[in-house]
Design a protein around this motif. Structure first.
Motif, mmCIF file in Angstrom:
data_model
loop_
_atom_site.group_PDB
_atom_site.id
_atom_site.type_symbol
_atom_site.label_atom_id
_atom_site.label_comp_id
_atom_site.label_asym_id
_atom_site.label_seq_id
_atom_site.Cartn_x
_atom_site.Cartn_y
_atom_site.Cartn_z
ATOM 1 N N TRP A 39 0.811 -1.203 0.000
ATOM 2 C CA TRP A 39 0.000 0.000 0.000
ATOM 3 C C TRP A 39 0.851 1.262 0.000
ATOM 4 O O TRP A 39 2.027 1.241 0.342
ATOM 5 C CB TRP A 39 -0.852 0.042 1.259
ATOM 6 C CG TRP A 39 -2.101 -0.757 1.221
ATOM 7 C CD1 TRP A 39 -2.700 -1.331 0.141
ATOM 8 C CD2 TRP A 39 -2.929 -1.061 2.341
ATOM 9 N NE1 TRP A 39 -3.856 -1.966 0.524
ATOM 10 C CE2 TRP A 39 -4.015 -1.814 1.865
ATOM 11 C CE3 TRP A 39 -2.862 -0.762 3.691
ATOM 12 C CZ2 TRP A 39 -5.021 -2.267 2.714
ATOM 13 C CZ3 TRP A 39 -3.860 -1.214 4.527
ATOM 14 C CH2 TRP A 39 -4.932 -1.958 4.036
ATOM 15 N N GLU A 43 -3.017 4.890 1.763
ATOM 16 C CA GLU A 43 -3.849 3.708 1.998
ATOM 17 C C GLU A 43 -3.648 3.148 3.407
ATOM 18 O O GLU A 43 -4.608 2.718 4.062
ATOM 19 C CB GLU A 43 -3.552 2.646 0.942
ATOM 20 C CG GLU A 43 -3.999 3.075 -0.446
ATOM 21 C CD GLU A 43 -3.412 2.225 -1.558
ATOM 22 O OE1 GLU A 43 -4.127 1.995 -2.549
ATOM 23 O OE2 GLU A 43 -2.240 1.786 -1.452
ATOM 24 N N HIS A 47 -6.690 3.128 6.213
ATOM 25 C CA HIS A 47 -7.300 1.867 6.660
ATOM 26 C C HIS A 47 -7.488 1.798 8.176
ATOM 27 O O HIS A 47 -8.202 0.931 8.668
ATOM 28 C CB HIS A 47 -6.507 0.669 6.124
ATOM 29 C CG HIS A 47 -5.590 -0.001 7.084
ATOM 30 N ND1 HIS A 47 -4.395 0.543 7.486
ATOM 31 C CD2 HIS A 47 -5.703 -1.196 7.721
ATOM 32 C CE1 HIS A 47 -3.803 -0.290 8.329
ATOM 33 N NE2 HIS A 47 -4.569 -1.356 8.494
ATOM 34 N N TRP A 51 -11.176 0.381 11.339
ATOM 35 C CA TRP A 51 -10.817 -0.521 12.434
ATOM 36 C C TRP A 51 -10.986 0.159 13.786
ATOM 37 O O TRP A 51 -11.458 -0.457 14.744
ATOM 38 C CB TRP A 51 -9.414 -1.085 12.232
ATOM 39 C CG TRP A 51 -9.410 -2.025 11.070
ATOM 40 C CD1 TRP A 51 -8.843 -1.831 9.846
ATOM 41 C CD2 TRP A 51 -10.075 -3.291 10.997
ATOM 42 N NE1 TRP A 51 -9.108 -2.911 9.026
ATOM 43 C CE2 TRP A 51 -9.858 -3.811 9.712
ATOM 44 C CE3 TRP A 51 -10.832 -4.032 11.898
ATOM 45 C CZ2 TRP A 51 -10.370 -5.043 9.304
ATOM 46 C CZ3 TRP A 51 -11.341 -5.261 11.501
ATOM 47 C CH2 TRP A 51 -11.105 -5.760 10.217
ATOM 48 N N ASN A 79 -10.406 -3.605 4.318
ATOM 49 C CA ASN A 79 -9.115 -3.060 3.885
ATOM 50 C C ASN A 79 -9.148 -2.601 2.433
ATOM 51 O O ASN A 79 -8.629 -1.539 2.094
ATOM 52 C CB ASN A 79 -8.003 -4.071 4.117
ATOM 53 C CG ASN A 79 -7.696 -4.257 5.581
ATOM 54 O OD1 ASN A 79 -8.027 -3.416 6.427
ATOM 55 N ND2 ASN A 79 -7.061 -5.358 5.914
ATOM 56 N N GLU A 81 -11.822 -1.657 0.705
ATOM 57 C CA GLU A 81 -12.683 -0.464 0.616
ATOM 58 C C GLU A 81 -11.991 0.777 1.169
ATOM 59 O O GLU A 81 -12.049 1.847 0.559
ATOM 60 C CB GLU A 81 -14.001 -0.704 1.352
ATOM 61 C CG GLU A 81 -14.917 -1.671 0.644
ATOM 62 C CD GLU A 81 -16.154 -2.045 1.464
ATOM 63 O OE1 GLU A 81 -16.310 -1.567 2.621
ATOM 64 O OE2 GLU A 81 -16.970 -2.829 0.947
ATOM 65 N N SER A 82 -11.344 0.638 2.307
ATOM 66 C CA SER A 82 -10.690 1.811 2.907
ATOM 67 C C SER A 82 -9.507 2.271 2.059
ATOM 68 O O SER A 82 -9.260 3.474 1.932
ATOM 69 C CB SER A 82 -10.260 1.535 4.344
ATOM 70 O OG SER A 82 -9.304 0.505 4.406
ATOM 71 N N ALA A 83 -8.786 1.337 1.459
ATOM 72 C CA ALA A 83 -7.678 1.708 0.572
ATOM 73 C C ALA A 83 -8.206 2.465 -0.648
ATOM 74 O O ALA A 83 -7.630 3.480 -1.065
ATOM 75 C CB ALA A 83 -6.900 0.471 0.141
ATOM 76 N N SER A 86 -9.091 5.972 0.301
ATOM 77 C CA SER A 86 -7.875 6.760 0.549
ATOM 78 C C SER A 86 -7.189 7.202 -0.738
ATOM 79 O O SER A 86 -6.486 8.207 -0.742
ATOM 80 C CB SER A 86 -6.897 5.954 1.396
ATOM 81 O OG SER A 86 -7.491 5.611 2.614
ATOM 82 N N THR A 94 -7.546 12.674 4.731
ATOM 83 C CA THR A 94 -7.209 11.364 5.300
ATOM 84 C C THR A 94 -6.507 11.524 6.643
ATOM 85 O O THR A 94 -6.823 10.817 7.609
ATOM 86 C CB THR A 94 -6.354 10.549 4.315
ATOM 87 O OG1 THR A 94 -7.086 10.383 3.097
ATOM 88 C CG2 THR A 94 -5.992 9.182 4.874
ATOM 89 N N HIS A 144 2.762 -0.898 10.681
ATOM 90 C CA HIS A 144 2.519 0.009 9.557
ATOM 91 C C HIS A 144 3.309 1.311 9.689
ATOM 92 O O HIS A 144 3.811 1.840 8.691
ATOM 93 C CB HIS A 144 1.031 0.308 9.429
ATOM 94 C CG HIS A 144 0.251 -0.822 8.849
ATOM 95 N ND1 HIS A 144 0.522 -1.381 7.619
ATOM 96 C CD2 HIS A 144 -0.814 -1.511 9.331
ATOM 97 C CE1 HIS A 144 -0.329 -2.350 7.363
ATOM 98 N NE2 HIS A 144 -1.151 -2.456 8.392
#
Length: 163
Positions: A39, A43, A47, A51, A79, A81-83, A86, A94, A144
């Motif tokens: 990502w 992204e 994400h 969560w 993940n 969808e959120s990516a 973003s 964001t 991350h």
């Protein structure tokens, strides 16, 4: 304050500070994958929102109740969808969304009484306490954040929270 609660709250604050420091990166850095096939920073940061919201809406209210926990979402779907979201949102939007959502999570965690941080509960067949559960999420954050930090030489100066 319970030492476990303090540890998790400190992580939340450091996470917010780390993400705020990303305001200084370029749009190109924001939109470049952290590694081939991985990502982008956009992204990754994007994400976290679903969560954090899942924890606030479908975990914290139920962890110490007699009822069953709501079923977890489809992680892959969340993940993906959120990516996708973003990729079309601005960097500022964001970042702001992460900060607002994480500050709300911090506020909810702050309200949890000290004595509940070590009380055991079950998720499926696993028994754990609130600290263990949130420590696992913090380790995910740190994974991350380290990916982001290691993306560009100038980002190595940033200080993500420790896992």
């Amino acid at each position: 304050m319970n030492k476990y609660k303090k540890d998790i709250l400190d992580h939340q604050i450091k996470s917010i500070e780390f993400v705020k420091s990303l305001h200084s990166i370029s749009e190109d850095q924001w939109r470049t994958p952290v590694k081939e096939g991985k990502w982008t920073i956009a992204e990754i940061i994007g994400h976290f929102k679903p969560w954090d919201e899942f924890v606030m809406k479908h975990r914290l209210p139920y962890l110490f109740s007699a009822g069953e926990l709501p079923k977890g979402p489809d992680a892959q779907k969340i993940n993906v969808e959120s990516a996708a979201v973003s990729r079309i949102k601005s960097k500022q939007e964001t970042l702001d969304t992460f900060i607002i959502t994480r500050e709300k999570l911090y506020g909810e965690l702050l309200q949890i009484p000290d004595e509940l941080w070590e009380r055991e509960f079950s998720i499926g067949t696993s028994k754990l306490n609130l600290y263990d559960y949130l420590r696992g999420l913090a380790a995910h954050d740190c994974h991350h954040f380290e990916q982001i930090k290691n993306t560009h030489p100038f980002l190595k100066q940033l200080h993500p929270p420790d896992s």
